[in-house]
Design a protein around this motif. Structure first.
Motif, PDB file in Angstrom:
ATOM      1  N   THR A 166       0.821  -1.215   0.000  1.00  0.00           N
ATOM      2  CA  THR A 166       0.000   0.000   0.000  1.00  0.00           C
ATOM      3  C   THR A 166       0.852   1.261   0.000  1.00  0.00           C
ATOM      4  O   THR A 166       0.340   2.351  -0.309  1.00  0.00           O
ATOM      5  CB  THR A 166      -0.950   0.022   1.213  1.00  0.00           C
ATOM      6  OG1 THR A 166      -0.202  -0.221   2.409  1.00  0.00           O
ATOM      7  CG2 THR A 166      -2.040  -1.012   1.069  1.00  0.00           C
ATOM      8  N   GLU A 167       2.133   1.144   0.352  1.00  0.00           N
ATOM      9  CA  GLU A 167       3.012   2.310   0.237  1.00  0.00           C
ATOM     10  C   GLU A 167       3.239   2.667  -1.232  1.00  0.00           C
ATOM     11  O   GLU A 167       3.605   3.799  -1.550  1.00  0.00           O
ATOM     12  CB  GLU A 167       4.342   2.029   0.941  1.00  0.00           C
ATOM     13  CG  GLU A 167       4.207   1.915   2.458  1.00  0.00           C
ATOM     14  CD  GLU A 167       5.523   1.588   3.138  1.00  0.00           C
ATOM     15  OE1 GLU A 167       6.554   1.495   2.428  1.00  0.00           O
ATOM     16  OE2 GLU A 167       5.533   1.422   4.369  1.00  0.00           O
ATOM     17  N   TRP A 168       3.029   1.676  -2.110  1.00  0.00           N
ATOM     18  CA  TRP A 168       3.095   1.932  -3.562  1.00  0.00           C
ATOM     19  C   TRP A 168       1.694   2.274  -4.060  1.00  0.00           C
ATOM     20  O   TRP A 168       1.439   3.388  -4.477  1.00  0.00           O
ATOM     21  CB  TRP A 168       3.662   0.705  -4.270  1.00  0.00           C
ATOM     22  CG  TRP A 168       3.591   0.766  -5.759  1.00  0.00           C
ATOM     23  CD1 TRP A 168       3.851   1.867  -6.550  1.00  0.00           C
ATOM     24  CD2 TRP A 168       3.193  -0.281  -6.648  1.00  0.00           C
ATOM     25  NE1 TRP A 168       3.659   1.563  -7.868  1.00  0.00           N
ATOM     26  CE2 TRP A 168       3.252   0.244  -7.966  1.00  0.00           C
ATOM     27  CE3 TRP A 168       2.830  -1.610  -6.462  1.00  0.00           C
ATOM     28  CZ2 TRP A 168       2.931  -0.517  -9.077  1.00  0.00           C
ATOM     29  CZ3 TRP A 168       2.530  -2.371  -7.571  1.00  0.00           C
ATOM     30  CH2 TRP A 168       2.575  -1.824  -8.864  1.00  0.00           C
ATOM     31  N   THR A 169       0.784   1.304  -4.003  1.00  0.00           N
ATOM     32  CA  THR A 169      -0.622   1.536  -4.328  1.00  0.00           C
ATOM     33  C   THR A 169      -1.446   0.422  -3.707  1.00  0.00           C
ATOM     34  O   THR A 169      -1.021  -0.744  -3.682  1.00  0.00           O
ATOM     35  CB  THR A 169      -0.870   1.570  -5.848  1.00  0.00           C
ATOM     36  OG1 THR A 169      -2.295   1.590  -6.087  1.00  0.00           O
ATOM     37  CG2 THR A 169      -0.283   0.355  -6.547  1.00  0.00           C
ATOM     38  N   TRP A 170      -2.617   0.767  -3.186  1.00  0.00           N
ATOM     39  CA  TRP A 170      -3.465  -0.261  -2.569  1.00  0.00           C
ATOM     40  C   TRP A 170      -3.911  -1.304  -3.593  1.00  0.00           C
ATOM     41  O   TRP A 170      -4.225  -2.442  -3.235  1.00  0.00           O
ATOM     42  CB  TRP A 170      -4.695   0.373  -1.915  1.00  0.00           C
ATOM     43  CG  TRP A 170      -5.635   1.079  -2.880  1.00  0.00           C
ATOM     44  CD1 TRP A 170      -5.649   2.409  -3.180  1.00  0.00           C
ATOM     45  CD2 TRP A 170      -6.670   0.475  -3.666  1.00  0.00           C
ATOM     46  NE1 TRP A 170      -6.628   2.685  -4.102  1.00  0.00           N
ATOM     47  CE2 TRP A 170      -7.283   1.514  -4.417  1.00  0.00           C
ATOM     48  CE3 TRP A 170      -7.153  -0.823  -3.810  1.00  0.00           C
ATOM     49  CZ2 TRP A 170      -8.327   1.282  -5.297  1.00  0.00           C
ATOM     50  CZ3 TRP A 170      -8.193  -1.051  -4.694  1.00  0.00           C
ATOM     51  CH2 TRP A 170      -8.779  -0.006  -5.420  1.00  0.00           C
ATOM     52  N   ARG A 171      -3.920  -0.945  -4.869  1.00  0.00           N
ATOM     53  CA  ARG A 171      -4.362  -1.886  -5.903  1.00  0.00           C
ATOM     54  C   ARG A 171      -3.423  -3.095  -5.990  1.00  0.00           C
ATOM     55  O   ARG A 171      -3.833  -4.181  -6.421  1.00  0.00           O
ATOM     56  CB  ARG A 171      -4.448  -1.183  -7.256  1.00  0.00           C
ATOM     57  CG  ARG A 171      -5.480  -0.043  -7.265  1.00  0.00           C
ATOM     58  CD  ARG A 171      -5.495   0.707  -8.579  1.00  0.00           C
ATOM     59  NE  ARG A 171      -6.355   1.896  -8.507  1.00  0.00           N
ATOM     60  CZ  ARG A 171      -7.663   1.895  -8.739  1.00  0.00           C
ATOM     61  NH1 ARG A 171      -8.261   0.762  -9.091  1.00  0.00           N
ATOM     62  NH2 ARG A 171      -8.380   2.996  -8.637  1.00  0.00           N
ATOM     63  N   ALA A 172      -2.179  -2.911  -5.568  1.00  0.00           N
ATOM     64  CA  ALA A 172      -1.200  -4.001  -5.640  1.00  0.00           C
ATOM     65  C   ALA A 172      -1.540  -5.150  -4.697  1.00  0.00           C
ATOM     66  O   ALA A 172      -1.108  -6.289  -4.925  1.00  0.00           O
ATOM     67  CB  ALA A 172       0.198  -3.471  -5.318  1.00  0.00           C
ATOM     68  N   ILE A 173      -2.319  -4.897  -3.646  1.00  0.00           N
ATOM     69  CA  ILE A 173      -2.659  -5.990  -2.734  1.00  0.00           C
ATOM     70  C   ILE A 173      -3.561  -7.017  -3.428  1.00  0.00           C
ATOM     71  O   ILE A 173      -3.653  -8.170  -2.986  1.00  0.00           O
ATOM     72  CB  ILE A 173      -3.336  -5.475  -1.444  1.00  0.00           C
ATOM     73  CG1 ILE A 173      -4.723  -4.886  -1.739  1.00  0.00           C
ATOM     74  CG2 ILE A 173      -2.446  -4.488  -0.734  1.00  0.00           C
ATOM     75  CD1 ILE A 173      -5.493  -4.518  -0.500  1.00  0.00           C
ATOM     76  N   PHE A 174      -4.243  -6.601  -4.491  1.00  0.00           N
ATOM     77  CA  PHE A 174      -5.044  -7.533  -5.280  1.00  0.00           C
ATOM     78  C   PHE A 174      -4.234  -8.106  -6.438  1.00  0.00           C
ATOM     79  O   PHE A 174      -4.330  -9.298  -6.749  1.00  0.00           O
ATOM     80  CB  PHE A 174      -6.301  -6.843  -5.810  1.00  0.00           C
ATOM     81  CG  PHE A 174      -7.235  -6.374  -4.730  1.00  0.00           C
ATOM     82  CD1 PHE A 174      -7.952  -7.288  -3.971  1.00  0.00           C
ATOM     83  CD2 PHE A 174      -7.388  -5.020  -4.455  1.00  0.00           C
ATOM     84  CE1 PHE A 174      -8.806  -6.875  -2.975  1.00  0.00           C
ATOM     85  CE2 PHE A 174      -8.251  -4.588  -3.457  1.00  0.00           C
ATOM     86  CZ  PHE A 174      -8.958  -5.513  -2.707  1.00  0.00           C
ATOM     87  N   TRP A 175      -3.435  -7.291  -7.075  1.00  0.00           N
ATOM     88  CA  TRP A 175      -2.663  -7.745  -8.231  1.00  0.00           C
ATOM     89  C   TRP A 175      -1.596  -8.777  -7.848  1.00  0.00           C
ATOM     90  O   TRP A 175      -1.179  -9.581  -8.685  1.00  0.00           O
ATOM     91  CB  TRP A 175      -2.001  -6.558  -8.914  1.00  0.00           C
ATOM     92  CG  TRP A 175      -3.011  -5.664  -9.589  1.00  0.00           C
ATOM     93  CD1 TRP A 175      -4.252  -6.010 -10.025  1.00  0.00           C
ATOM     94  CD2 TRP A 175      -2.853  -4.276  -9.903  1.00  0.00           C
ATOM     95  NE1 TRP A 175      -4.898  -4.928 -10.584  1.00  0.00           N
ATOM     96  CE2 TRP A 175      -4.053  -3.835 -10.527  1.00  0.00           C
ATOM     97  CE3 TRP A 175      -1.840  -3.340  -9.723  1.00  0.00           C
ATOM     98  CZ2 TRP A 175      -4.251  -2.541 -10.964  1.00  0.00           C
ATOM     99  CZ3 TRP A 175      -2.035  -2.041 -10.163  1.00  0.00           C
ATOM    100  CH2 TRP A 175      -3.222  -1.649 -10.783  1.00  0.00           C
ATOM    101  N   VAL A 176      -1.164  -8.781  -6.587  1.00  0.00           N
ATOM    102  CA  VAL A 176      -0.143  -9.739  -6.167  1.00  0.00           C
ATOM    103  C   VAL A 176      -0.649 -11.171  -6.297  1.00  0.00           C
ATOM    104  O   VAL A 176       0.147 -12.121  -6.397  1.00  0.00           O
ATOM    105  CB  VAL A 176       0.300  -9.439  -4.710  1.00  0.00           C
ATOM    106  CG1 VAL A 176      -0.788  -9.852  -3.704  1.00  0.00           C
ATOM    107  CG2 VAL A 176       1.616 -10.140  -4.380  1.00  0.00           C
TER     108      VAL A 176
END
Length: 542
Positions: A166-176
């Protein structure tokens, strides 16, 4: 046609790795989203109710559809359901990460979070069924200790990973989830797991009853912190859901090809292990939420630092789960399950006694002890429950145990959350009154602060006054003492409910040998049509 577990030249460890990667996404997503809630709400402009459902929709869908997923695995094929579940979960994760800003955001993310849960419910029972059928009974404890140890650890890693992403973007928690899904699919293709299943009609009446029953009651528990326990809608939802589950039980007993063979609960060990899991899960998932809040609010840690706080729980958990699995293989489930519950109770009690000191170093060993206790009991209890099912109903048994676990986790979050809020409110009120604030103003302020603590913090706790941090620590102490009491109850259930000794493998004992030395019952309920073994001509291979 009968195929013994682990034959056909399939690399068993590769199968295990494939299934761990497949279910990894479901465990990470149980906790990873809670860390990113403030950023998601701020960027998408979600309402408080909307952001609550961005978390709850996943858990609700997962809990309501587990039994359906287990039945599909046993009747359609385990490998097919794992692949379908992985694709569904990864696709929904991608869509969550692509949530548009604007008026459609709330409906979009809640919908695809529910689809994620459905994918997990289809995938998990099938994956666990594959692991159980791949390893022989005497090796199963060790294999599932690795499976549950890594899976449980991923629940703890979720907040850590979420904090950094989330320090990058919260969307990454799903894309991972997408690269994890790709690895899982590659490993499934390489290992080509072989399992048995029996085609059977789907019990849609039972499906409707259990989805409505679990869904309504879990919804009631989840909304208790939003509406308050005084709202009559909470009691109505829970009561209606429980009533539907009772109806489901009696309907299933009279259904020729039921969604769940409820007679499996006549097997004493299966019933007791599910009772132990049901009690313990009041604590296991909630502890990650409440410990994370404590670290952020009382200790003033960042989201990523709060995740590292939970690593100590995981360290104890993963080491003890391996020992517990070997204890299960050598001497049966009673000793590791009872010992684990007792150790966890002691760990939580000692941990609770130190949280008001606001010093993590004084808590560290007790956090590890609480995690170790959970590790000792969780894998053996889950494995022993599955061992009681026949080979053609492993998915169904998994569906039952996971429904019990998720249902209890939702109940635990609701009950323990209510304890936290009420004690936090009471402590703040006393502190504000001691500072000379008028009672009416102090009461309103205490209510507002106590409610705003829910959701994992704001990510910026450096400005929280010391007295609020201390008040939250005292409220957390009450929650942890309650957790200690719950685990003590689980220890008593295991101590007096389980019987000593290893379970016998009927394939090793010869024809006519009892399948359950501990309980004297058959290994599983008779399958539809009177068959209860794998030699039935109706069996199919994945």
């Amino acid at each position: 046609m009968t195929v013994s577990a682990g034959t056909a030249g399939r690399p068993r460890n590769l199968v295990l790795a494939a299934m761990i990667f497949a279910v990894a996404m479901t465990f990470i997503d149980q906790t990873i989203v809670s860390i990113a809630v403030p950023q998601i709400q701020r960027e998408l402009g979600l309402s408080s109710t909307g952001v609550q459902w961005a978390v709850n929709a996943y858990l609700l869908s997962l809990a309501a559809l587990f039994a359906f997923g287990g039945r599909l695995a046993d009747t359609v094929g385990h490998r097919k359901m794992v692949v379908l579940g992985v694709l569904l979960f990864a696709g929904a994760s991608a869509m969550c990460g692509l949530t548009p800003k604007g008026g459609a955001a709330e409906a979009w993310i809640v919908t695809f979070r529910a689809v994620q849960g459905a994918g997990g419910a289809i995938m998990f029972p099938a994956a666990l069924g594959i692991v159980v059928q791949t390893f022989a009974l005497r090796e199963r404890g060790r294999a599932l200790a690795i499976f549950f140890g890594i899976a449980g650890g991923l629940t703890a890693i979720g907040p850590i990973l979420g904090g950094y992403l989330t320090e990058w973007t919260w969307r990454a928690i799903f894309w991972v989830n997408i690269p994890v899904a790709v690895i899982a699919l590659i490993l499934i293709w390489l290992s080509k797991p072989v399992t048995e299943h029996r085609p059977a009609p789907m019990d849609y009446r039972g499906l409707a009853l259990i989805v409505a029953g679990v869904g309504l009651s879990v919804f009631g528990f989840q909304q208790s912190q939003v509406w308050g326990w005084g709202n009559p809608g909470i009691g109505l939802c829970i009561a209606a859901g429980l009533a539907l589950l009772v109806v489901f039980f009696f309907v299933e007993r009279r259904t020729e090809s039921p969604l769940i063979q409820v007679d499996i609960f006549r097997i004493r060990a299966f019933l007791v292990e599910n009772m132990v899991l049901g009690v313990a899960m009041l604590v296991f998932v909630p502890v990650f939420f409440f410990a994370s809040e404590y670290a952020q609010i009382a200790l003033g840690k960042s989201a990523s630092q709060a995740g590292l706080y939970l690593l100590y729980f995981f360290l104890g958990f993963v080491v003890a789960s391996q020992i517990g699995g070997r204890m299960l293989d050598r001497g049966g489930a009673k000793r590791p399950v009872t010992l684990g519950c007792a150790l966890s109770a002691v760990g939580f009690a000692l941990w609770a006694g130190k949280v008001t000191g606001l010093d993590f170093n004084s808590q560290m060993w007790y956090v590890i002890l609480a995690g170790a206790g959970m590790g000792f009991m969780l894998s053996p209890a889950s494995t022993d429950a599955l061992n009681r099912a026949s080979r053609l109903s492993y998915g169904e048994a998994t569906g039952i145990t996971q429904t019990v676990r998720n249902y209890s986790a939702s109940l635990g979050l609701a009950i323990l959350g209510t304890i936290l809020v009420s004690q936090f409110r009471s402590r703040i009120l006393s502190s504000l009154l001691a500072q000379g604030m008028p009672h009416a103003q102090a009461s309103a302020t205490a209510s507002a602060i106590s409610q705003s603590s829910q959701g994992g913090g704001s990510g910026n706790t450096s400005t929280i006054p010391h007295f609020i941090r201390l008040d939250f620590a005292y409220a957390t102490r009450g929650v942890f003492y309650t957790m200690a009491g719950i685990m003590a109850v689980a220890a008593l259930v295991a101590l007096f409910g389980l019987e000593r000794g290893r379970q016998a493998d009927p394939t090793e004992e010869g024809p006519g040998a009892p399948a359950d030395v501990q309980g004297g019952a058959a290994a599983g309920p008779a399958a539809p049509g009177g068959a209860d073994g794998v030699g039935d001509g109706g069996a199919r291979l994945d």
